[in-house]
Design a protein around this motif. Structure first.
Motif, PDB file in Angstrom:
ATOM      1  N   SER A   1      10.627 -16.831 -28.898  1.00 28.61           N
ATOM      2  CA  SER A   1      10.516 -17.672 -27.713  1.00 28.61           C
ATOM      3  C   SER A   1      11.816 -17.779 -26.926  1.00 28.61           C
ATOM      4  O   SER A   1      11.903 -18.568 -25.988  1.00 28.61           O
ATOM      5  N   VAL A   2      12.808 -16.973 -27.273  1.00 26.26           N
ATOM      6  CA  VAL A   2      14.103 -17.023 -26.599  1.00 26.26           C
ATOM      7  C   VAL A   2      14.128 -16.043 -25.424  1.00 26.26           C
ATOM      8  O   VAL A   2      13.303 -15.136 -25.335  1.00 26.26           O
ATOM      9  N   PRO A   3      15.079 -16.210 -24.493  1.00 26.84           N
ATOM     10  CA  PRO A   3      15.213 -15.226 -23.405  1.00 26.84           C
ATOM     11  C   PRO A   3      15.598 -13.859 -23.947  1.00 26.84           C
ATOM     12  O   PRO A   3      16.179 -13.728 -25.022  1.00 26.84           O
ATOM     13  N   ALA A   4      15.270 -12.820 -23.185  1.00 25.88           N
ATOM     14  CA  ALA A   4      15.605 -11.450 -23.582  1.00 25.88           C
ATOM     15  C   ALA A   4      17.103 -11.223 -23.527  1.00 25.88           C
ATOM     16  O   ALA A   4      17.795 -11.750 -22.651  1.00 25.88           O
ATOM     17  N   ASN A   5      17.622 -10.438 -24.477  1.00 21.46           N
ATOM     18  CA  ASN A   5      19.018 -10.033 -24.398  1.00 21.46           C
ATOM     19  C   ASN A   5      19.173  -8.939 -23.342  1.00 21.46           C
ATOM     20  O   ASN A   5      18.192  -8.521 -22.709  1.00 21.46           O
ATOM     21  N   CYS A   6      20.384  -8.460 -23.145  1.00 19.37           N
ATOM     22  CA  CYS A   6      20.642  -7.492 -22.073  1.00 19.37           C
ATOM     23  C   CYS A   6      19.810  -6.228 -22.234  1.00 19.37           C
ATOM     24  O   CYS A   6      19.242  -5.705 -21.264  1.00 19.37           O
ATOM     25  N   ASP A   7      19.721  -5.731 -23.455  1.00 21.61           N
ATOM     26  CA  ASP A   7      19.000  -4.482 -23.699  1.00 21.61           C
ATOM     27  C   ASP A   7      17.515  -4.652 -23.399  1.00 21.61           C
ATOM     28  O   ASP A   7      16.900  -3.806 -22.725  1.00 21.61           O
TER      29      ASP A   7
ATOM     30  N   GLY B   1      -1.649 -13.230 -25.511  1.00 21.67           N
ATOM     31  CA  GLY B   1      -1.161 -13.161 -26.880  1.00 21.67           C
ATOM     32  C   GLY B   1       0.062 -14.021 -27.119  1.00 21.67           C
ATOM     33  O   GLY B   1       0.371 -14.941 -26.364  1.00 21.67           O
ATOM     34  N   GLY B   2       0.778 -13.707 -28.191  1.00 25.82           N
ATOM     35  CA  GLY B   2       1.936 -14.495 -28.578  1.00 25.82           C
ATOM     36  C   GLY B   2       3.121 -14.286 -27.655  1.00 25.82           C
ATOM     37  O   GLY B   2       3.174 -13.325 -26.881  1.00 25.82           O
ATOM     38  N   LEU B   3       4.083 -15.199 -27.734  1.00 29.17           N
ATOM     39  CA  LEU B   3       5.278 -15.089 -26.911  1.00 29.17           C
ATOM     40  C   LEU B   3       6.156 -13.937 -27.389  1.00 29.17           C
ATOM     41  O   LEU B   3       6.048 -13.473 -28.524  1.00 29.17           O
ATOM     42  N   CYS B   4       7.032 -13.513 -26.493  1.00 26.75           N
ATOM     43  CA  CYS B   4       7.897 -12.380 -26.777  1.00 26.75           C
ATOM     44  C   CYS B   4       9.063 -12.418 -25.793  1.00 26.75           C
ATOM     45  O   CYS B   4       8.841 -12.652 -24.597  1.00 26.75           O
ATOM     46  N   PRO B   5      10.285 -12.223 -26.230  1.00 25.44           N
ATOM     47  CA  PRO B   5      11.395 -12.192 -25.282  1.00 25.44           C
ATOM     48  C   PRO B   5      11.187 -11.099 -24.228  1.00 25.44           C
ATOM     49  O   PRO B   5      10.882  -9.952 -24.571  1.00 25.44           O
ATOM     50  N   GLY B   6      11.325 -11.458 -22.966  1.00 21.46           N
ATOM     51  CA  GLY B   6      11.224 -10.464 -21.896  1.00 21.46           C
ATOM     52  C   GLY B   6       9.963 -10.545 -21.056  1.00 21.46           C
ATOM     53  O   GLY B   6       9.855  -9.836 -20.060  1.00 21.46           O
ATOM     54  N   ILE B   7       9.007 -11.402 -21.417  1.00 19.69           N
ATOM     55  CA  ILE B   7       7.774 -11.485 -20.618  1.00 19.69           C
ATOM     56  C   ILE B   7       8.090 -11.917 -19.189  1.00 19.69           C
ATOM     57  O   ILE B   7       7.580 -11.342 -18.220  1.00 19.69           O
ATOM     58  N   ASN B   8       8.930 -12.921 -19.054  1.00 20.52           N
ATOM     59  CA  ASN B   8       9.269 -13.385 -17.713  1.00 20.52           C
ATOM     60  C   ASN B   8      10.001 -12.313 -16.916  1.00 20.52           C
ATOM     61  O   ASN B   8       9.860 -12.222 -15.690  1.00 20.52           O
TER      62      ASN B   8
ATOM     63  N   GLY C   1      -7.754 -19.910 -12.188  1.00 22.62           N
ATOM     64  CA  GLY C   1      -6.572 -19.471 -12.918  1.00 22.62           C
ATOM     65  C   GLY C   1      -5.566 -18.715 -12.078  1.00 22.62           C
ATOM     66  O   GLY C   1      -4.599 -18.183 -12.617  1.00 22.62           O
ATOM     67  N   PHE C   2      -5.773 -18.636 -10.760  1.00 18.85           N
ATOM     68  CA  PHE C   2      -4.906 -17.838  -9.900  1.00 18.85           C
ATOM     69  C   PHE C   2      -3.826 -18.693  -9.245  1.00 18.85           C
ATOM     70  O   PHE C   2      -4.108 -19.784  -8.744  1.00 18.85           O
ATOM     71  N   ILE C   3      -2.596 -18.189  -9.252  1.00 12.78           N
ATOM     72  CA  ILE C   3      -1.538 -18.776  -8.429  1.00 12.78           C
ATOM     73  C   ILE C   3      -0.882 -17.645  -7.647  1.00 12.78           C
ATOM     74  O   ILE C   3      -0.618 -16.569  -8.194  1.00 12.78           O
ATOM     75  N   ARG C   4      -0.673 -17.877  -6.361  1.00 15.35           N
ATOM     76  CA  ARG C   4      -0.021 -16.852  -5.545  1.00 15.35           C
ATOM     77  C   ARG C   4       1.476 -16.937  -5.762  1.00 15.35           C
ATOM     78  O   ARG C   4       2.097 -17.983  -5.537  1.00 15.35           O
ATOM     79  N   LEU C   5       2.054 -15.842  -6.192  1.00 13.77           N
ATOM     80  CA  LEU C   5       3.471 -15.828  -6.540  1.00 13.77           C
ATOM     81  C   LEU C   5       4.345 -15.693  -5.300  1.00 13.77           C
ATOM     82  O   LEU C   5       3.985 -15.011  -4.331  1.00 13.77           O
ATOM     83  N   THR C   6       5.481 -16.342  -5.354  1.00 16.59           N
ATOM     84  CA  THR C   6       6.481 -16.242  -4.300  1.00 16.59           C
ATOM     85  C   THR C   6       7.828 -15.906  -4.922  1.00 16.59           C
ATOM     86  O   THR C   6       8.022 -16.039  -6.139  1.00 16.59           O
ATOM     87  N   HIS C   7       8.747 -15.501  -4.062  1.00 22.11           N
ATOM     88  CA  HIS C   7      10.086 -15.176  -4.548  1.00 22.11           C
ATOM     89  C   HIS C   7      10.729 -16.396  -5.206  1.00 22.11           C
ATOM     90  O   HIS C   7      11.388 -16.279  -6.249  1.00 22.11           O
ATOM     91  N   GLU C   8      10.529 -17.546  -4.610  1.00 26.42           N
ATOM     92  CA  GLU C   8      11.135 -18.772  -5.132  1.00 26.42           C
ATOM     93  C   GLU C   8      10.603 -19.097  -6.532  1.00 26.42           C
ATOM     94  O   GLU C   8      11.337 -19.607  -7.379  1.00 26.42           O
ATOM     95  N   MET C   9       9.325 -18.807  -6.762  1.00 26.46           N
ATOM     96  CA  MET C   9       8.729 -19.088  -8.076  1.00 26.46           C
ATOM     97  C   MET C   9       9.352 -18.244  -9.178  1.00 26.46           C
ATOM     98  O   MET C   9       9.602 -18.722 -10.287  1.00 26.46           O
ATOM     99  N   VAL C  10       9.571 -16.969  -8.896  1.00 28.43           N
ATOM    100  CA  VAL C  10       9.994 -16.042  -9.952  1.00 28.43           C
ATOM    101  C   VAL C  10      11.494 -15.797  -9.977  1.00 28.43           C
ATOM    102  O   VAL C  10      11.989 -15.088 -10.860  1.00 28.43           O
ATOM    103  N   GLU C  11      12.227 -16.391  -9.044  1.00 23.94           N
ATOM    104  CA  GLU C  11      13.637 -16.041  -8.854  1.00 23.94           C
ATOM    105  C   GLU C  11      14.455 -16.155 -10.132  1.00 23.94           C
ATOM    106  O   GLU C  11      15.275 -15.280 -10.448  1.00 23.94           O
ATOM    107  N   ASN C  12      14.248 -17.205 -10.912  1.00 17.33           N
ATOM    108  CA  ASN C  12      15.086 -17.438 -12.092  1.00 17.33           C
ATOM    109  C   ASN C  12      14.319 -17.434 -13.417  1.00 17.33           C
ATOM    110  O   ASN C  12      14.878 -17.822 -14.442  1.00 17.33           O
ATOM    111  N   ILE C  13      13.062 -16.989 -13.405  1.00 19.92           N
ATOM    112  CA  ILE C  13      12.270 -17.093 -14.641  1.00 19.92           C
ATOM    113  C   ILE C  13      12.792 -16.177 -15.738  1.00 19.92           C
ATOM    114  O   ILE C  13      12.563 -16.429 -16.926  1.00 19.92           O
TER     115      ILE C  13
END
Length: 448
Positions: A364-370, A85-92, A128-140
């Motif tokens: 499409s912006v990053p999530a705020n603290c809450d 679906g559509g983008l939403c702050p906090g998906i990453n 469509g599969f990618i194996r996730l690693t810590h390095e991939m998701v560390e800063n998303i």
């Protein structure tokens, strides 16, 4: 909102939980450690006593949380995450927290991300599969959008299930709104028909905040915060010109939560329109008459309109749908702009009208603290549910607690902003607009 029956709240389970949880928690209260959650822990559906008059008071959601015994052996689990679906702050944030919880709390060896939504489960679009690693998701989590990509529209359920089975996937986390959860529900039911031990758990994602049994979905707070910033600019624009009028169109296909939330947060909006309430444009009691009065008295006006508001004004224009089956709404923002310009020109009143549509910016912006905190909790409760073999459910947020909501309840209806709610009453108080701007009486709407 339709009142469920007790049997509607039963959560599907894949079977006996034979494996001990690796989490360092206790079975009873302790001073220095948390507790496992029992399946007997419930959250009451109704909390207001007056709401119980003439209604059953034995409706309870199963409370979410880590279980002491697991259906899956964590050391042998293969898990996958899909965002649709559509983008939403906090998906990453959700993707990252699901991965971290699986990998480091439970010791799951293989976690996969599905590229571009459900189409990533259809081999016709490639692998469509990618194996996730810590390095991939560390800063998303520091970025907006979705690291995995997204798409709209359904894919053949049996094809998707074949792909999951061929890959040996034990649990699928589906991050999305009502369309995504309908797909998740279909996958879970198809897996049951095949006797496949697949846990399908939904995580609610929509800035519209219109998923039932979820008081607040992640991303909504960030969207309101960004919308308030836009309204502040709109207010400056309106006051900076003679008889300045600025229209801000916000997302809200079927529900007006963003428009209402941004209006009350801003306190600088003079008129707000939501899909749940009709309005007329023409005199004597239509919007244009009230707008003219406001501009002549105060010299400016700010208008917020949800994208799904005022669709009745477009008459019998043909109905089109997007890839998810949602009705494509006509552009109420530009329609209002043009009608306002024509009205003031006809009345020979100077007006400087501007139109702002920040829809794709606020989502499409990053999530705020809450929202970052909320995303993390949704993700981790989803992992706890899947590890315990619970399936065909969404993680809900009910009266401040996280609960398990059967998927069929989520997909059977939408949540709407009631004109009787305290939230809408706050909008009326903040804007000073009339309760109704219609020329004929309208049927009373029901709360939901």
């Amino acid at each position: 909102m339709t009142l469920p029956k007790p049997e509607d709240l039963i959560i599907h389970s894949l079977g006996e939980c034979r494996f001990p949880s690796p989490l360092q928690l206790g079975a009873a209260s302790g001073e220095y450690h948390g507790e496992f959650m029992s399946d007997a822990a419930k959250v009451r559906f109704h909390v207001e006593l007056e709401r119980l008059e003439g209604r059953p008071d034995d409706l309870f959601f199963e409370r979410a949380g880590p279980r002491e015994r697991l259906f899956f052996d964590p050391s042998k689990v293969k898990a996958a995450i899909v965002t649709c679906g559509g983008l939403c702050p906090g998906i990453n944030n959700v993707i990252r927290s699901v991965f971290l919880s699986l990998k480091y709390n439970y010791g799951v060896p293989e976690v996969y991300g599905i590229r571009y939504g459900y189409r990533g489960l259809n081999p016709a679009y490639g692998d469509g599969f990618i194996r996730l690693t810590h390095e991939m998701v560390e800063n998303i989590h520091l970025h907006g959008g979705t690291f995995l990509g997204s798409s709209r529209g359904p894919q053949p359920v049996e094809v998707m299930l074949d792909t999951l089975a061929d890959r040996g996937i034990d649990m699928l986390f589906c991050v999305g709104g009502d369309g995504t959860q309908r797909g998740a529900d279909a996958l879970a039911q198809a897996a049951r028909r095949r006797n496949l031990p697949l846990a399908v758990v939904g995580i609610p994602k929509t800035i519209d905040n219109d998923i039932p049994y979820v008081f607040r979905s992640f991303g909504y707070g960030t969207a309101v915060e960004k919308a308030r910033e836009v309204i502040a600019g709109a207010h400056a624009e309106a006051k900076g010109a003679p008889n300045g009028i600025v229209i801000v169109k916000l997302m809200g296909r079927n529900a007006g939560f963003i428009a209402a939330g941004a209006t009350t947060a801003s306190q600088e909006v003079n008129f707000a329109f939501i899909p749940e309430l009709p309005f007329d444009l023409d005199p004597p009691n239509g919007f244009l008459a009230h707008l003219e009065k406001r501009v002549l008295q105060r010299g400016h006006a700010v208008i917020v309109v949800a994208e799904g508001a005022g669709q009745h004004l477009f008459g019998d224009l043909p109905v089109e749908r997007d890839a998810s089956g949602n009705i494509k709404h006509h552009d109420i923002g530009t329609y209002l702009r043009d009608r306002i310009i024509a009205h003031f020109r006809e009345r020979r009143i100077e007006a400087n009208v501007k139109y702002i549509d920040p829809s794709y910016l606020i989502r499409s912006v990053p999530a705020n603290c809450d929202d970052a905190q909320l995303s993390d909790r949704f993700a981790r409760y989803a992992v706890h549910a899947a590890m315990a073999g619970k399936t065909d459910l969404l993680i809900g947020y009910w009266h401040g607690l996280f609960v398990h909501v059967p998927m069929h309840l989520v997909t059977s209806q939408k949540k709407h902003l009631s004109p009787k709610s305290s939230m809408w009453l706050s909008v009326l108080a903040a804007t000073g607009q009339p309760v109704l701007m219609v020329n004929e009486p309208v049927p009373e709407t029901t709360a939901s």
